[in-house]
Design a protein around this motif. Structure first.
Motif, PDB file in Angstrom:
ATOM      1  N   ASP A   1       0.834  -1.202   0.000  1.00  0.00           N
ATOM      2  CA  ASP A   1       0.000   0.000   0.000  1.00  0.00           C
ATOM      3  C   ASP A   1       0.870   1.254   0.000  1.00  0.00           C
ATOM      4  OD1 ASP A   1      -2.299  -1.510   0.027  1.00  0.00           O
ATOM      5  OD2 ASP A   1      -2.531  -1.456   2.196  1.00  0.00           O
ATOM      6  N   ILE A   2       1.952   1.226   0.765  1.00  0.00           N
ATOM      7  CA  ILE A   2       2.859   2.375   0.836  1.00  0.00           C
ATOM      8  C   ILE A   2       3.582   2.560  -0.498  1.00  0.00           C
ATOM      9  CG2 ILE A   2       4.877   3.344   2.003  1.00  0.00           C
ATOM     10  CD1 ILE A   2       2.386   3.272   3.742  1.00  0.00           C
TER      11      ILE A   2
ATOM     12  N   ALA B   1      -6.015   8.545   2.218  1.00  0.00           N
ATOM     13  CA  ALA B   1      -7.298   8.145   2.797  1.00  0.00           C
ATOM     14  C   ALA B   1      -7.146   6.795   3.470  1.00  0.00           C
ATOM     15  CB  ALA B   1      -8.368   8.062   1.705  1.00  0.00           C
ATOM     16  N   LEU B   2      -7.835   6.607   4.570  1.00  0.00           N
ATOM     17  CA  LEU B   2      -7.775   5.344   5.302  1.00  0.00           C
ATOM     18  C   LEU B   2      -8.222   4.178   4.425  1.00  0.00           C
ATOM     19  CD1 LEU B   2      -7.228   3.998   8.072  1.00  0.00           C
ATOM     20  CD2 LEU B   2      -9.630   4.399   8.631  1.00  0.00           C
ATOM     21  N   SER B   3      -9.153   4.425   3.514  1.00  0.00           N
ATOM     22  CA  SER B   3      -9.672   3.361   2.654  1.00  0.00           C
ATOM     23  C   SER B   3      -8.622   2.842   1.675  1.00  0.00           C
ATOM     24  CB  SER B   3     -10.885   3.866   1.874  1.00  0.00           C
ATOM     25  OG  SER B   3     -10.540   4.994   1.098  1.00  0.00           O
ATOM     26  N   MET B   4      -7.485   3.541   1.561  1.00  0.00           N
ATOM     27  CA  MET B   4      -6.405   3.088   0.693  1.00  0.00           C
ATOM     28  C   MET B   4      -5.599   1.967   1.331  1.00  0.00           C
ATOM     29  SD  MET B   4      -5.339   6.951  -0.351  1.00  0.00           S
ATOM     30  CE  MET B   4      -3.698   6.568  -0.887  1.00  0.00           C
ATOM     31  N   CYS B   5      -5.842   1.678   2.611  1.00  0.00           N
ATOM     32  CA  CYS B   5      -5.096   0.650   3.336  1.00  0.00           C
ATOM     33  C   CYS B   5      -5.846  -0.679   3.260  1.00  0.00           C
ATOM     34  CB  CYS B   5      -4.903   1.043   4.800  1.00  0.00           C
ATOM     35  SG  CYS B   5      -4.192   2.683   5.034  1.00  0.00           S
ATOM     36  N   THR B   6      -5.180  -1.711   2.801  1.00  0.00           N
ATOM     37  CA  THR B   6      -5.827  -3.015   2.659  1.00  0.00           C
ATOM     38  C   THR B   6      -5.647  -3.899   3.891  1.00  0.00           C
ATOM     39  OG1 THR B   6      -3.844  -3.883   1.563  1.00  0.00           O
ATOM     40  CG2 THR B   6      -5.593  -3.007   0.156  1.00  0.00           C
ATOM     41  N   ASP B   7      -4.834  -3.480   4.850  1.00  0.00           N
ATOM     42  CA  ASP B   7      -4.673  -4.241   6.091  1.00  0.00           C
ATOM     43  C   ASP B   7      -5.934  -4.129   6.948  1.00  0.00           C
ATOM     44  OD1 ASP B   7      -2.027  -5.170   5.699  1.00  0.00           O
ATOM     45  OD2 ASP B   7      -1.269  -3.175   6.182  1.00  0.00           O
ATOM     46  N   LYS B   8      -5.929  -4.889   8.037  1.00  0.00           N
ATOM     47  CA  LYS B   8      -7.045  -4.836   8.976  1.00  0.00           C
ATOM     48  C   LYS B   8      -6.525  -4.568  10.385  1.00  0.00           C
ATOM     49  CE  LYS B   8      -9.944  -8.008   6.291  1.00  0.00           C
ATOM     50  NZ  LYS B   8     -10.676  -9.316   6.291  1.00  0.00           N
ATOM     51  N   GLY B   9      -7.448  -4.184  11.256  1.00  0.00           N
ATOM     52  CA  GLY B   9      -7.094  -3.982  12.658  1.00  0.00           C
ATOM     53  C   GLY B   9      -6.036  -2.921  12.850  1.00  0.00           C
ATOM     54  N   ILE B  10      -5.181  -3.137  13.819  1.00  0.00           N
ATOM     55  CA  ILE B  10      -4.167  -2.141  14.169  1.00  0.00           C
ATOM     56  C   ILE B  10      -3.213  -1.892  13.009  1.00  0.00           C
ATOM     57  CG2 ILE B  10      -2.553  -3.825  15.172  1.00  0.00           C
ATOM     58  CD1 ILE B  10      -1.874  -1.717  17.303  1.00  0.00           C
ATOM     59  N   MET B  11      -2.952  -2.933  12.191  1.00  0.00           N
ATOM     60  CA  MET B  11      -2.018  -2.771  11.070  1.00  0.00           C
ATOM     61  C   MET B  11      -2.540  -1.775  10.044  1.00  0.00           C
ATOM     62  SD  MET B  11      -0.397  -6.550  10.408  1.00  0.00           S
ATOM     63  CE  MET B  11      -1.987  -7.386  10.277  1.00  0.00           C
TER      64      MET B  11
END
Length: 702
Positions: free
Chosen positions: A536-537, A558-568
């Motif tokens: 993602d980075i 945007a937060l929605s650009m992150c494919t991880d879940k939870g704290i990650m």
């Protein structure tokens, strides 16, 4: 890369000059050369670029040389025109088809000049691919050697002209060496602190402010400005080499040997312009640091320090969780292991602080504060604890003694053990510090190596010289050839693997990147400090490379650009915010500082909530019954479920299978498509890079 018509013209002049200069002993073929020109042209034209082999292509070069010899000797204008207009364009086509896109970038005017002067007429018998390798190995290497001073210190002429005095503070952890250097820095009118971590820069900034010394803080991710500041507290990479200071403190100088960041310490020692320079380091670095100072002809004095509290290695091995005590720091080497152990302690009612590398610095600071103020009893950490962080730790416990160093999983080395273990027994809080390990063999390993003396550091890391950015050749070729040029001991080149990885990603999209041909702009992009293991980075970095000229500011993450879940997910988002700041600064883009600060704060609060409330969720559990597994257990299913006769692999469960409720899900789950079947059906499994527009335009609330 030169245009094809210019390349054909170069071939023509080389074949012409070769024909006029050389003289054959035999005239075999003279009678049939005119017919051979036409038949060779038809043969070249029929030859597909994908089928030709190197030996065959070299043979074509020699055949063209042979017919050219007679055409020019006989001054046969028709044959000469056919060679120029028919044969050579086809030969160039086949030659260029052999090259990869990056290899083709080397075919520049400078490359042709190299062939003309250093390897005349070699194109008449060797392929251009083979000659381009020779150019990289000899031509570019020679130019780099000419441009880069053989002695690294001569790159910093203004510092060499000064009469600098170095004060070396040498000793183990917890000996007060950095304290003494900072006390001197407080008297500065224009000084700077240079450390390895953003967190240490923040700690020094706060210490200076508490002492009434106006101080600003500067790191790659943020800038805290204080009006009329007398001191700048910064990470070492942010050193302004052009500015002159009165007092400088360089901390943790044993990192000069680090293959990724060590060049920043080398640059600071050789190039910082100050009359008084304090260097804090472990004894292992004394030899190489004094060598650098001697190269510059500067004066120095050495202050040796002893540890101010005793450090004792316990006799018996540590048992988890029975032996956990207040003031313990449990050391592990993966984020998963840190959160697992912290969750188990929370389950036992023991409140913990956690520290690991991917945590935002502000969160690490809050976690440290909880431990310092005794709101948490234990700290669970990776080796991030070892780099100068001041914690009231009574005992260091090595729960693990192996770590992955980026290349392989290996046991801890003597300097690492000393650096981490030395955090136990904080002066002024404890009279004695203790060290232990989980397991008798592990404890003996730690005990033996802590008792050993550190081997002196034998290498000094060198960074990439910016003067090479003025070369005409492609940046990746320059980097690779520069890396292959061996410097004299003790100097060694930094690792450029991450830069080359990012170059490869950018090269594929180079048509969409304004400034790709400008090596200085490209270098600023490639040297962004990012986590290249996080896709993602990397995707966001590449998007910024492609769009930075589209507007006065960059697209806000945007937060929605992150494919991880939870704290990650939130840790990744925080890294995106850092990248937004860093890329904006490097490329001169306007930044929404207020929004950035607001999003950082919200993200920090969210990560903190995860760490406070949800540690138990990270305990490794049986995939079937959900019971917690012993720490370090090698399988994902407990013994009881295994003995119950369940049909599954000990290394895990089938996707979607989770206890009783998962059995029904498993029955109706579609079978996974194999790679072979996917290719047959024409479906690709390749992950498509997400564009910020597709992920939502505005930053989401965290």
């Amino acid at each position: 890369m030169v245009q094809q018509d210019k390349l054909v013209q170069f071939y023509f002049t080389q074949y012409r000059d070769s024909a006029l200069k050389l003289k054959k002993k035999k005239n075999d073929g003279k009678s049939s050369y005119e017919k051979r020109v036409r038949s060779l042209f038809q043969e070249l034209k029929r030859t597909g670029s994908a089928k030709i082999k190197k030996a065959k292509l070299e043979d074509y070069h020699r055949q063209v040389r042979n017919v050219s010899y007679y055409a020019f000797r006989e001054k046969n204008q028709i044959a000469i025109m056919e060679i120029r207009d028919m044969l050579l364009p086809e030969l160039v086509r086949l030659d260029m088809a052999e090259l990869t896109e990056s290899e083709a970038e080397i075919i520049t005017g400078k490359f042709l000049e190299y062939l003309r002067t250093d390897l005349p007429f070699e194109i008449c018998r060797r392929t251009i691919k083979e000659l381009s390798k020779s150019y990289a190995d000899v031509g570019i290497r020679g130019e780099i050697i000419d441009m880069v001073p053989m002695n690294p210190e001569t790159e910093f002429q203004e510092a060499l002209a000064m009469k600098r005095h170095f004060i070396l503070h040498i000793g183990p952890t917890n000996c007060g060496k950095t304290y003494q250097a900072l006390e001197r820095l407080k008297t500065s009118r224009n000084g700077t602190y240079l450390g390895p971590l953003r967190l240490l820069a923040l700690e020094v900034y706060e210490r200076m402010m508490e002492a009434g010394v106006p101080c600003s803080m500067l790191t790659g991710e943020e800038y805290i400005f204080e009006e009329n500041s007398r001191v700048i507290s910064s990470t070492i990479e942010m050193l302004d080499i052009e500015k002159e200071y009165d007092i400088v403190v360089i901390d943790e100088a044993q990192m000069i040997a680090d293959e990724d960041r060590g060049h920043s310490w080398t640059r600071a020692i050789l190039g910082v312009k100050a009359k008084e320079i304090h260097i804090c380091m472990s004894p292992a670095a004394q030899k190489v640091v004094t060598h650098l100072i001697s190269l510059c002809g500067d004066s120095s004095e050495i202050n040796h320090y002893k540890r101010m509290t005793d450090l004792v290695c316990e006799k018996g091995a540590f048992r988890f969780p029975e032996d956990v005590q207040d003031g313990d720091a449990l050391i592990l080497f993966t984020k998963r292991a840190v959160l697992d152990i912290a969750g188990r302690l929370e389950r036992e009612g023991i409140r913990t602080s956690v520290i690991y590398g991917s945590l935002p610095p502000e969160i690490r600071r809050r976690q440290i504060k909880l431990f310092t103020e005794k709101e948490s009893k234990v700290v669970v950490s990776t080796d991030a604890i070892g780099m100068g962080l001041n914690l009231p730790v009574r005992r260091i416990v090595f729960v693990q003694i192996e770590k992955y160093d980026g290349h392989q999983k290996r046991k801890l080395e003597v300097p690492e053990i000393k650096q981490i273990a030395g955090r136990a027994g904080r002066y002024g809080i404890y009279e004695t510090g203790y060290v232990s390990a989980a397991g008798e063999e592990e404890l003996e390993y730690i005990r033996e190596r802590y008792a050993k003396e550190e081997e002196p550091i034998s290498r000094v890391s060198l960074g990439f010289p910016h003067v090479l950015l003025d070369m005409e050749d492609p940046l990746d070729t320059i980097l690779q050839v520069w890396k292959s040029v061996e410097p004299s001991p003790p100097f060694e080149k930094i690792s450029i693997d991450e830069m080359l990885f990012l170059y490869e990603r950018a090269y594929k999209e180079r048509k969409d990147i304004d400034g790709f041909e400008d090596k200085r702009i490209l270098y600023r992009m490639l040297t962004c400090s990012i986590d290249i293991k996080n896709r993602d980075i990397v995707d966001l970095w590449l998007y910024y490379c492609e769009t930075y000229t589209a507007d006065i500011s960059l697209h806000f993450p945007a937060l929605s650009m992150c494919t991880d879940k939870g704290i990650m997910k939130y840790e990744t988002f925080y890294k995106m915010l850092d990248l937004y700041h860093q890329f904006s600064t490097r490329l001169g883009k306007e930044m929404d500082a207020e929004r950035l600060a607001r999003e950082r704060e919200k993200t920090e609060d969210t990560i903190m909530r995860y760490l406070v409330k949800n540690k138990k969720d990270y305990i490794q559990k049986c995939k079937y019954c959900g019971k917690p597994l012993p720490f370090g257990y090698n399988f994902t299913v407990c013994d009881e479920c295994h003995r119950g006769g369940k049909k599954f692999s000990l290394m895990g469960r089938r996707k979607g299978y989770d206890g009783e409720g998962g059995r029904e899900q498993e029955r109706h789950r579609k079978p996974e498509i194999t790679e072979k079947e996917r290719k047959k059906s024409g479906k690709s499994h390749r992950r498509r890079r997400r564009r910020p527009e597709a992920a939502g335009g505005a930053g989401e609330s965290t």
